[in-house]
Scaffold this active site. Structure first.
Site, PDB file in Angstrom:
ATOM      1  N   ARG A   1       0.858  -1.198   0.000  1.00  0.00           N
ATOM      2  CA  ARG A   1       0.000   0.000   0.000  1.00  0.00           C
ATOM      3  C   ARG A   1       0.887   1.238   0.000  1.00  0.00           C
ATOM      4  O   ARG A   1       1.859   1.311   0.751  1.00  0.00           O
ATOM      5  CB  ARG A   1      -0.926   0.050   1.217  1.00  0.00           C
ATOM      6  CG  ARG A   1      -1.668   1.393   1.294  1.00  0.00           C
ATOM      7  CD  ARG A   1      -2.895   1.388   2.177  1.00  0.00           C
ATOM      8  NE  ARG A   1      -3.489   2.710   2.279  1.00  0.00           N
ATOM      9  CZ  ARG A   1      -4.284   3.282   1.358  1.00  0.00           C
ATOM     10  NH1 ARG A   1      -4.582   2.627   0.245  1.00  0.00           N
ATOM     11  NH2 ARG A   1      -4.786   4.487   1.533  1.00  0.00           N
ATOM     12  N   VAL A   2       0.560   2.191  -0.867  1.00  0.00           N
ATOM     13  CA  VAL A   2       1.222   3.489  -0.869  1.00  0.00           C
ATOM     14  C   VAL A   2       0.217   4.461  -0.262  1.00  0.00           C
ATOM     15  O   VAL A   2      -0.809   4.762  -0.867  1.00  0.00           O
ATOM     16  CB  VAL A   2       1.597   3.915  -2.301  1.00  0.00           C
ATOM     17  CG1 VAL A   2       2.275   5.271  -2.286  1.00  0.00           C
ATOM     18  CG2 VAL A   2       2.504   2.881  -2.945  1.00  0.00           C
ATOM     19  N   HIS A   3       0.466   4.881   0.969  1.00  0.00           N
ATOM     20  CA  HIS A   3      -0.517   5.664   1.728  1.00  0.00           C
ATOM     21  C   HIS A   3      -0.045   7.107   1.876  1.00  0.00           C
ATOM     22  O   HIS A   3       1.115   7.351   2.183  1.00  0.00           O
ATOM     23  CB  HIS A   3      -0.671   5.023   3.118  1.00  0.00           C
ATOM     24  CG  HIS A   3      -1.732   5.640   3.977  1.00  0.00           C
ATOM     25  ND1 HIS A   3      -3.021   5.159   4.007  1.00  0.00           N
ATOM     26  CD2 HIS A   3      -1.696   6.692   4.839  1.00  0.00           C
ATOM     27  CE1 HIS A   3      -3.738   5.895   4.859  1.00  0.00           C
ATOM     28  NE2 HIS A   3      -2.958   6.830   5.381  1.00  0.00           N
TER      29      HIS A   3
ATOM     30  N   GLU B   1      -0.339  10.602   3.929  1.00  0.00           N
ATOM     31  CA  GLU B   1      -0.669  11.036   5.280  1.00  0.00           C
ATOM     32  C   GLU B   1      -2.029  11.734   5.385  1.00  0.00           C
ATOM     33  O   GLU B   1      -2.377  12.571   4.565  1.00  0.00           O
ATOM     34  CB  GLU B   1       0.403  12.025   5.759  1.00  0.00           C
ATOM     35  CG  GLU B   1       0.115  12.619   7.111  1.00  0.00           C
ATOM     36  CD  GLU B   1       1.196  13.606   7.554  1.00  0.00           C
ATOM     37  OE1 GLU B   1       1.895  14.166   6.699  1.00  0.00           O
ATOM     38  OE2 GLU B   1       1.338  13.795   8.756  1.00  0.00           O
TER      39      GLU B   1
ATOM     40  N   GLU C   1       0.078  15.339   3.320  1.00  0.00           N
ATOM     41  CA  GLU C   1      -1.161  15.688   4.023  1.00  0.00           C
ATOM     42  C   GLU C   1      -2.161  16.436   3.138  1.00  0.00           C
ATOM     43  O   GLU C   1      -1.776  17.359   2.411  1.00  0.00           O
ATOM     44  CB  GLU C   1      -0.808  16.531   5.254  1.00  0.00           C
ATOM     45  CG  GLU C   1      -1.993  17.053   6.032  1.00  0.00           C
ATOM     46  CD  GLU C   1      -2.869  15.953   6.614  1.00  0.00           C
ATOM     47  OE1 GLU C   1      -4.029  15.879   6.191  1.00  0.00           O
ATOM     48  OE2 GLU C   1      -2.404  15.182   7.488  1.00  0.00           O
ATOM     49  N   GLY C   2      -3.409  16.017   3.218  1.00  0.00           N
ATOM     50  CA  GLY C   2      -4.480  16.728   2.499  1.00  0.00           C
ATOM     51  C   GLY C   2      -4.230  16.858   1.020  1.00  0.00           C
ATOM     52  O   GLY C   2      -4.303  17.950   0.484  1.00  0.00           O
ATOM     53  N   ARG C   3      -3.954  15.737   0.358  1.00  0.00           N
ATOM     54  CA  ARG C   3      -3.609  15.724  -1.072  1.00  0.00           C
ATOM     55  C   ARG C   3      -2.493  16.721  -1.370  1.00  0.00           C
ATOM     56  O   ARG C   3      -2.518  17.447  -2.347  1.00  0.00           O
ATOM     57  CB  ARG C   3      -4.839  16.045  -1.927  1.00  0.00           C
ATOM     58  CG  ARG C   3      -5.850  14.936  -1.887  1.00  0.00           C
ATOM     59  CD  ARG C   3      -6.944  15.120  -2.916  1.00  0.00           C
ATOM     60  NE  ARG C   3      -8.192  14.680  -2.353  1.00  0.00           N
ATOM     61  CZ  ARG C   3      -9.332  15.339  -2.442  1.00  0.00           C
ATOM     62  NH1 ARG C   3      -9.402  16.442  -3.132  1.00  0.00           N
ATOM     63  NH2 ARG C   3     -10.403  14.873  -1.863  1.00  0.00           N
TER      64      ARG C   3
ATOM     65  N   ASP D   1      -6.356  18.269  -6.537  1.00  0.00           N
ATOM     66  CA  ASP D   1      -5.332  17.427  -5.924  1.00  0.00           C
ATOM     67  C   ASP D   1      -3.984  18.014  -6.313  1.00  0.00           C
ATOM     68  O   ASP D   1      -3.759  18.287  -7.490  1.00  0.00           O
ATOM     69  CB  ASP D   1      -5.477  16.002  -6.504  1.00  0.00           C
ATOM     70  CG  ASP D   1      -4.746  14.952  -5.701  1.00  0.00           C
ATOM     71  OD1 ASP D   1      -3.667  15.254  -5.162  1.00  0.00           O
ATOM     72  OD2 ASP D   1      -5.247  13.815  -5.623  1.00  0.00           O
TER      73      ASP D   1
ATOM     74  N   ARG E   1      -1.057  16.462  -5.382  1.00  0.00           N
ATOM     75  CA  ARG E   1      -0.013  15.432  -5.287  1.00  0.00           C
ATOM     76  C   ARG E   1       0.461  15.109  -6.696  1.00  0.00           C
ATOM     77  O   ARG E   1      -0.307  15.155  -7.642  1.00  0.00           O
ATOM     78  CB  ARG E   1      -0.593  14.135  -4.694  1.00  0.00           C
ATOM     79  CG  ARG E   1      -0.870  14.214  -3.241  1.00  0.00           C
ATOM     80  CD  ARG E   1      -1.635  13.002  -2.778  1.00  0.00           C
ATOM     81  NE  ARG E   1      -2.972  12.956  -3.332  1.00  0.00           N
ATOM     82  CZ  ARG E   1      -3.879  12.059  -2.980  1.00  0.00           C
ATOM     83  NH1 ARG E   1      -3.596  11.131  -2.112  1.00  0.00           N
ATOM     84  NH2 ARG E   1      -5.074  12.086  -3.511  1.00  0.00           N
TER      85      ARG E   1
ATOM     86  N   LYS F   1      -2.347   6.330  -8.700  1.00  0.00           N
ATOM     87  CA  LYS F   1      -1.233   5.557  -8.163  1.00  0.00           C
ATOM     88  C   LYS F   1      -0.992   4.295  -8.999  1.00  0.00           C
ATOM     89  O   LYS F   1       0.150   3.976  -9.327  1.00  0.00           O
ATOM     90  CB  LYS F   1      -1.504   5.180  -6.699  1.00  0.00           C
ATOM     91  CG  LYS F   1      -1.375   6.369  -5.768  1.00  0.00           C
ATOM     92  CD  LYS F   1      -1.696   5.987  -4.335  1.00  0.00           C
ATOM     93  CE  LYS F   1      -1.675   7.230  -3.452  1.00  0.00           C
ATOM     94  NZ  LYS F   1      -2.286   7.020  -2.149  1.00  0.00           N
TER      95      LYS F   1
END
Ligand SMILES: [Zn+2]
Length: 384
Positions: free
Chosen positions: A179-181, A183, A226-228, A266, A268, A295
């Site tokens: 899993r790539v998580h 925060e 954090e938060g996208r 987003d 990211r 992802k």
């Protein structure tokens, strides 16, 4: 430094800080025909003595950007999984009292600018100028020293948690769960029920433990995004807009609210996300615990095979997170046959009403104004 409690000339004592497990070197650590599998971390960042020994001998200050250690971790969800019979202690991967044994790797970003530019499909010059401008010109060398190809960006890195023997990770024939998580402090640490972050994370840990107990390995990478990657302040502003908007919090407006507040849905970027996977030598993921199409696309485009994608089990979705999961599946997240979303659901799926009544907001604002006047801050402001 300003308080003079840290000597700017201090050289770190790195004896006995070496990794507790060996990683690599893997073919993915090296560039091949202009293609770089790793551009955002230093693949040798955990072994400065081996990789840069002769420079250390000459007195260069070379510090690790990767550290590898071990830990026992204790999560209430794992204990619950034992009670409910989903996990069984084995004394090796998992103890009787529900602790699991892990190897963990902390990574700080080290950007190889020509490679980063290539990933983002921009010129190196364009990348350098953008970084220079958007960091308030804090790093003039980005412009004045094109010969310096490496940049240490002031952004968060990631931590890799590994269940099972790390040596097995690169073997495509041995089962690997990943899993790539990203925060989410509100849910991951404090249990907010507006999103699926912590339950999905703990589900990935449970799957990782099971895979390790079956002879494979489980890997969870925890990114500080954090938060996208918009941060927690922006995230809370978006929460307020979602709950206050006319018609209430609903799936069809989920992404629009972020767009209205931040200008993007987003921020990211997934283009460099797979780098730690290549550092680990991964070529095949048997179970990817993620529904994110962004992802999945980034991982597979980087040359890693993904066999199965595992959505979050519906019983783990918190009450107020139905809006999020519905909006995400509608926008292209992989529902895996478990989640099916049509247009009608987008307006129907509603979140909790936080009772942000107009009168309350007006009263709070009035009270705030009154308090400011009492403190003299407002009066001073008026004078200016
Ligand atoms: Zn979250």
């Amino acid at each position: 430094m300003a308080q003079k409690t840290l000597d700017p000339e201090y050289m770190p004592q790195l004896k006995m800080t070496q990794p507790v497990a060996q990683f690599g070197p893997f073919p993915s650590w090296y560039s091949k025909e202009g293609e770089h599998k790793i551009v955002s971390i230093d693949p040798m960042g955990h072994i400065p003595v081996e990789a840069f020994g002769k420079y250390l001998d000459k007195g260069f200050d070379i510090r690790p950007t990767i550290a590898v250690t071990k830990a026992h971790i204790d999560l209430p969800e794992c204990k619950e999984a034992i009670r409910e019979g989903r996990l069984a202690p084995d004394g090796a991967i998992m103890t009787q009292d529900g602790q699991s044994h892990i190897t963990k790797v902390a990574m700080e970003p080290v950007w190889y600018l020509p490679g980063i530019a290539q990933r983002f499909e921009v010129t190196e010059q364009n990348l350098r100028e953008s970084l220079f401008r958007e960091t308030n010109m804090m790093y003039p060398e980005l412009i004045t020293r094109p010969d310096l190809k490496v940049f240490l960006p002031p952004v968060g890195g990631c931590t890799v948690y590994i269940w099972g023997d790390p040596k097995k990770i690169p073997d495509p024939d041995i089962e690997l769960t990943v899993r790539v998580h990203d925060e989410c402090n509100g849910s991951d640490v404090f249990g907010s029920d507006i999103c699926t972050c912590r339950p999905y994370l703990t589900h990935a840990i449970e799957e990782s433990i099971r895979t390790a107990q079956n002879g494979g390995t489980g890997v969870v990478i925890y990114y500080r995004k954090e938060g996208r990657a918009l941060g927690e302040v922006t995230k809370y502003l978006v929460y307020n807009m979602r709950k206050r908007q006319e018609g209430g919090d609903r799936a069809e407006e989920y992404f629009n609210c972020t767009q209205h507040v931040a200008g993007v849905t987003d921020s990211r970027f997934q283009a460099i996300m797979p780098d730690p996977l290549h550092w680990l030598g991964i070529t095949k993921i048997h179970k990817l615990i993620s529904m994110s199409n962004m992802k999945y696309d980034a991982i597979t485009a980087s040359g890693i095979e993904v066999v199965e994608r595992v959505p979050i089990p519906p019983e783990l979705v918190p009450k107020d997170a139905a809006v999020e999961i519905t909006a995400k599946v509608f926008e292209g997240y992989e529902g895996g046959g478990v989640y099916k979303v049509d247009e009608a659901m987008m307006s129907k799926v509603q979140g909790r009403d936080y009772d942000y009544r107009k009168t309350d907001i007006e009263n709070a604002a009035a009270a705030g104004r009154e308090a400011l006047q009492g403190s003299g801050v407002a009066a001073k402001k008026q004078k200016v």
